[in-house]
Design an enzyme around this catalytic site. Sequence first.
Site, mmCIF file in Angstrom:
data_model
loop_
_atom_site.group_PDB
_atom_site.id
_atom_site.type_symbol
_atom_site.label_atom_id
_atom_site.label_comp_id
_atom_site.label_asym_id
_atom_site.label_seq_id
_atom_site.Cartn_x
_atom_site.Cartn_y
_atom_site.Cartn_z
ATOM 1 N N VAL A 143 22.293 -56.134 -82.037
ATOM 2 C CA VAL A 143 21.482 -55.332 -82.944
ATOM 3 C C VAL A 143 21.944 -53.882 -83.017
ATOM 4 C CG1 VAL A 143 19.736 -54.601 -81.269
ATOM 5 C CG2 VAL A 143 19.093 -54.883 -83.657
ATOM 6 N N ALA A 169 22.112 -56.611 -72.630
ATOM 7 C CA ALA A 169 21.449 -57.285 -73.742
ATOM 8 C C ALA A 169 22.159 -56.952 -75.045
ATOM 9 C CB ALA A 169 19.987 -56.863 -73.835
ATOM 10 N N ASP A 170 22.181 -57.923 -75.944
ATOM 11 C CA ASP A 170 22.699 -57.685 -77.282
ATOM 12 C C ASP A 170 21.569 -57.483 -78.280
ATOM 13 O OD1 ASP A 170 25.890 -58.310 -77.616
ATOM 14 O OD2 ASP A 170 25.008 -59.243 -75.852
ATOM 15 N N ARG A 171 20.397 -58.011 -77.959
ATOM 16 C CA ARG A 171 19.206 -57.772 -78.786
ATOM 17 C C ARG A 171 17.978 -58.114 -77.957
ATOM 18 N NH1 ARG A 171 18.303 -58.105 -84.816
ATOM 19 N NH2 ARG A 171 20.557 -58.460 -84.879
ATOM 20 N N ALA A 177 18.329 -61.649 -76.085
ATOM 21 C CA ALA A 177 19.588 -62.352 -76.347
ATOM 22 C C ALA A 177 20.694 -61.637 -75.596
ATOM 23 C CB ALA A 177 19.887 -62.358 -77.837
#
Length: 384
Positions: A97, A253-255, A263
Site C-alpha cells: 500500500v 508489513a506490505d499492507r 498482509a
Amino acid sequence: MLQAIRYNHGKLAIIDQLQLPYVEKFISVQTSEEAWHAIKEMRVRGAPAIAIVAALALASELHTLIAHDKLSSGAEEVKLFIKEKLNYLVSSRPTAVNLSDAARKLEANISDYADVTGATGRTVAEAFIHAAEDMMTKDLEDNMKIGENGAEWIIERVLAAQKPTATVVTHCNTGSLATSGYGTALGVIRALASKKVLEHAYCTETRPYNQGSRLTAFELVHDKLPATLITDSMVAALLANTKAKVDAIVVGADRVAANGDTANKIGTYGLAVLAKYHGVKFLVAAPLTTIDLSTKSGEYIIIEERPAAEVTKIKGPVEGYHSADVMKLETVHIAAKGINVWNPAFDVTPSALIDGIITEVGVIEKETDGQFHLERLFKDHSAA
C-alpha cells in the site's frame, strides 16, 4: 549503515537485489519505466523502498526533461503527465500500500501547486521533485523511531525483570534493503542491539524468493549482529526449543487493514499461528503509510501471485568459479518439470494473532473490546 538507495540531484541508483548477496552492484534508474521494471522484477523490494524508488525515479525523469528543455510549460499538462506516470508505477506491485499511498499524496501535492495563480509546468515539476526527495528523508527518520519504539516495548512488556536480553525471530527482509535505511522489523532488532539487549536474532530463509537467506542474512552479517539462519520449516522446532528461548517474532508489513489484519510475505501467517501456540509475542513493524484505513479487513487485500519459475528454479554462484571481480551465476531447476505451481507472494495474518503494531508514533495494542483501533493513530499523529 548499509545504503541501498542512492539519490543526488536527479541521479538515482539502487543496489540490484537480484544479485545479492553474491554481487553488490548499483544500477541506474532514471525513468518511471525503468522503475516499473525494477520493482516488478524485484530488483528493489520492500514496501517503503518501492514507494521511494518509484517517486525518485519520476523525479529523475522530470529533472532530465527540465535539463533538456522538454518539459511542457503548462501546469495542467505537467500535472496530468505526473498523474499518468504515478498510476503506471502503482500497477507494478498491487499488494504494497505504501506505493499507492505515496502516489495519492504526491498527486494531491502537485494539484495544489498546479492550481496556484502563475503556476507553470516547471514549478509543478519542481514541487513534485522536492516532495519525492522529502519522502526519503522522512522514511529514514520514521524507521529509527519504529526501531526505538519496538525495542522499548519488548524491553518493558516481554523482558521486564525476567531476563536481560531478547531473542527475536524475523521473516523476509525489512531492513535497509527494504527501506531508505535502518529498516522496520530489522530496525527493531538493530535498536535492541544498540541498547545491548539483543541476545540473538533468527532470520528465516523465506522461500521461494529467499529474501531472508540472501538479504536479511546479508544485513545481519554486515552489522556483525549475533544471528542464525533457519529454513521456514524450522520455526516450530525453534519455538519449542527451551534452550533458544525465543521472546518475540517481529515482521514487517506490505499492507495493514483497518482492523489490523496484515498482509506480509508468504509464511507470515504460519509464524503467527506458531507464536500463538507457543506463547511468543507476535509484532508487526510498519510505518503509518502502510496502514490502509480504506481497506476494511484482510479479505479485501489483493494478493499478488508470482511466476512459477520462482518456485521451480533457484539461482546462485557456481562453486569455485569466481575471482576478485568476476562471478558466474547459474540458474538450476529444483522441481519436477510439469508440476503445477501456486506462488502467492503474500498471505494475510488475522489481527487476532497480532499482539502489537509498531509504528513511528508508538506501539498500538488491542483495546478492551479485543480490537485494534488504528484510526486513533492518525488522530494522535495529526494532533501532534
